[in-house]
Enzyme design. Structure first.
Site, PDB file in Angstrom:
ATOM      1  N   LEU A   1      97.511  69.117  33.752  1.00 18.42           N
ATOM      2  CA  LEU A   1      98.999  69.181  34.647  1.00 18.42           C
ATOM      3  C   LEU A   1      98.524  68.471  35.854  1.00 18.42           C
ATOM      4  CD1 LEU A   1     100.238  72.654  33.356  1.00 18.42           C
ATOM      5  CD2 LEU A   1     100.707  70.471  32.211  1.00 18.42           C
TER       6      LEU A   1
ATOM      7  N   SER B   1      91.730  68.992  30.632  1.00 15.69           N
ATOM      8  CA  SER B   1      92.151  70.490  30.416  1.00 15.69           C
ATOM      9  C   SER B   1      93.311  70.629  29.588  1.00 15.69           C
ATOM     10  CB  SER B   1      91.981  71.040  31.636  1.00 15.69           C
ATOM     11  OG  SER B   1      93.111  70.994  32.436  1.00 15.69           O
ATOM     12  N   GLY B   2      93.656  71.794  29.310  1.00 10.73           N
ATOM     13  CA  GLY B   2      95.181  72.238  28.894  1.00 10.73           C
ATOM     14  C   GLY B   2      96.025  72.752  29.887  1.00 10.73           C
ATOM     15  N   ASP B   3      95.631  72.632  30.922  1.00  8.62           N
ATOM     16  CA  ASP B   3      96.392  73.422  31.904  1.00  8.62           C
ATOM     17  C   ASP B   3      96.225  72.419  33.453  1.00  8.62           C
ATOM     18  OD1 ASP B   3      97.858  75.444  33.331  1.00  8.62           O
ATOM     19  OD2 ASP B   3      97.817  76.554  31.683  1.00  8.62           O
ATOM     20  N   ASP B   4      96.234  73.248  34.461  1.00  7.00           N
ATOM     21  CA  ASP B   4      96.030  72.787  35.762  1.00  7.00           C
ATOM     22  C   ASP B   4      94.684  71.891  35.963  1.00  7.00           C
ATOM     23  OD1 ASP B   4      98.733  73.568  36.545  1.00  7.00           O
ATOM     24  OD2 ASP B   4      97.728  75.316  37.563  1.00  7.00           O
TER      25      ASP B   4
END
Length: 415
Positions: free
Chosen positions: A246, A221-224
């Site tokens: 993240l 993913s590009g986040d959590d």
């Protein structure tokens, strides 16, 4: 759409196999047939999506199910009609967030058999969003809503529109053997240009959720990768693998002024990380209210307590353990010592692998509510580029650290 009955003893289970031939529907939208299947099989039902492609062009609210089995053997593809979704996606009651599909009820079993897929066609959203955080109306792929005693297993999520999945106001739910890939195409990376092309593409978030099990997830993913948000309790996670993104995130939390929120009794074990920003972190808003959610707020109270992260394997992780109480938006900086949100009893360790920098942890705790019970132990880490031992611990307002000594001041960054 074929209808039938499956008789087992005295019970009759309605079985609907949704078999959609493109020529049967001039509009190309299979949503009405799907909703009809869920209506007819709402209780003691068995819904089977065949090995074909289903086009979803409208929001779906299929809550209130009871003793319902769902099998997804094909692919559900969501439309890219951005104006429609921005105006019709279903609110989840948190941060003005919304969803394309609400699924919920009691004793639900949703099986993807390792190949059933939800495709959000996310590249269109990533370009349209262009790095904006929490774009109002941008939908999550699916929200498990008001659900108890249920299992979701073997589902694949490809290019989700925003957050991939949320578990909201639910208890005793397991999601296992889940695959998430929210990577950007080369064209999307070029179009977005700067920063993360796929911001806000979390793997899963829990909100007002208790007794949740998340095991054998693979997430890019590009986040959590996986995140616990307000009032998440008794969460168990194991045997997960994260690429980019993240890692495990507790929060952000403390966004709503004067509201009491908790994250408590969280356990994650046996996780592998590749090129993630963090392994585990806690992230709270400052104590100063600036603007309004979803992209403003602050001043919330409560605590994050009893969070255990152990037996991790790291491959080029930037900062393994991280705490920040500096979160604020709308361009506001500072106020990092103002949060009254309490962080207590963190047990993070027994971890091996490599880091990007010479820091094991950065722990920026609030002066108004210093962190207590921070135990970081048995971390055998080396710097990826040169093989030297990773030794640094940056600290602010950490009372009586256990298992480590602070070697410097933690920066005031929002993470």
């Amino acid at each position: 759409m074929a209808f039938g009955h499956l008789e087992t003893g005295a019970e009759v289970h309605h079985t609907i196999t949704v078999e959609v031939a493109i020529l049967e529907k001039a509009s190309g939208d299979d949503t009405p047939a799907i909703l009809s299947a869920f209506t007819d099989c709402k209780e003691n039902g068995h819904i089977i999506f065949s090995n074909t492609t289903y086009h979803v062009g409208q929001v779906m609210n299929t809550t209130g199910l009871k003793d319902t089995d769902i099998e997804l053997k094909g692919t559900m593809v969501w439309s890219t009609d951005i104006p429609y979704w921005l105006n019709h996606s279903l609110p989840i009651g948190f941060q003005n967030q919304s969803s394309a599909w609400h699924l919920g009820g009691e004793n639900i079993h949703f099986f993807g058999h390792g190949y059933g897929t939800l495709d959000g066609q996310g590249d269109v959203w990533y370009v349209y969003n262009n790095g904006t955080s929490n774009l109002h109306g941008r939908p999550h792929a699916i929200t498990i809503w008001g659900t108890t005693n249920s299992l979701i297993s073997g589902i694949r999520f490809i290019k989700s529109q925003m957050w991939t999945s949320t578990i909201v106001r639910s208890e005793n739910v397991e999601m296992s053997d889940i695959y998430v890939n929210n990577s950007c195409s080369a064209e999307t990376i070029q179009a977005v240009g700067t920063g993360r092309c796929n911001v806000n593409t979390d793997g899963i978030d829990t909100i007002y959720a208790n007794n949740v099990t998340l095991v054998r997830w693979t997430v890019e993913s590009g986040d959590d990768s996986i995140s616990m948000k307000q009032n998440s309790t008794n969460i168990y996670m194991a045997n997960n693998t994260f690429h980019k993104g993240l890692g495990y995130a507790m929060g952000s939390i403390g966004q709503y002024p004067a509201e009491f929120e908790i994250i408590e009794n969280i356990t994650a074990v046996d996780t592998v990380f590749y090129n993630t920003g963090y392994a585990g972190r806690v992230k709270s808003w400052t104590g100063i209210t600036t603007g309004y959610p979803p992209n403003g707020g602050g001043g919330g109270i409560g605590y994050a307590r009893n969070i255990s992260f152990t037996n991790f394997t790291l491959h080029s992780v930037d900062m393994p353990w991280y705490i920040t109480q500096c979160t604020s938006y709308n361009g506001v900086q500072g106020g990092c010592d103002t949060s009254k949100f309490k962080i207590d009893n963190m047990h993070w360790g027994n971890t091996r692998g490599t880091t990007d920098r010479n820091y094991v942890a950065s722990l920026q705790c609030s002066g108004a509510a210093p962190c207590t019970g921070i135990n970081i132990f048995d971390n055998d880490l080396t710097v990826e580029t040169n093989g030297t031992k990773t030794l640094g611990y940056l600290c602010s307002n950490v009372e009586a650290p256990q298992g480590f000594n602070c070697t410097g001041q933690a920066p005031n960054t929002s993470g």
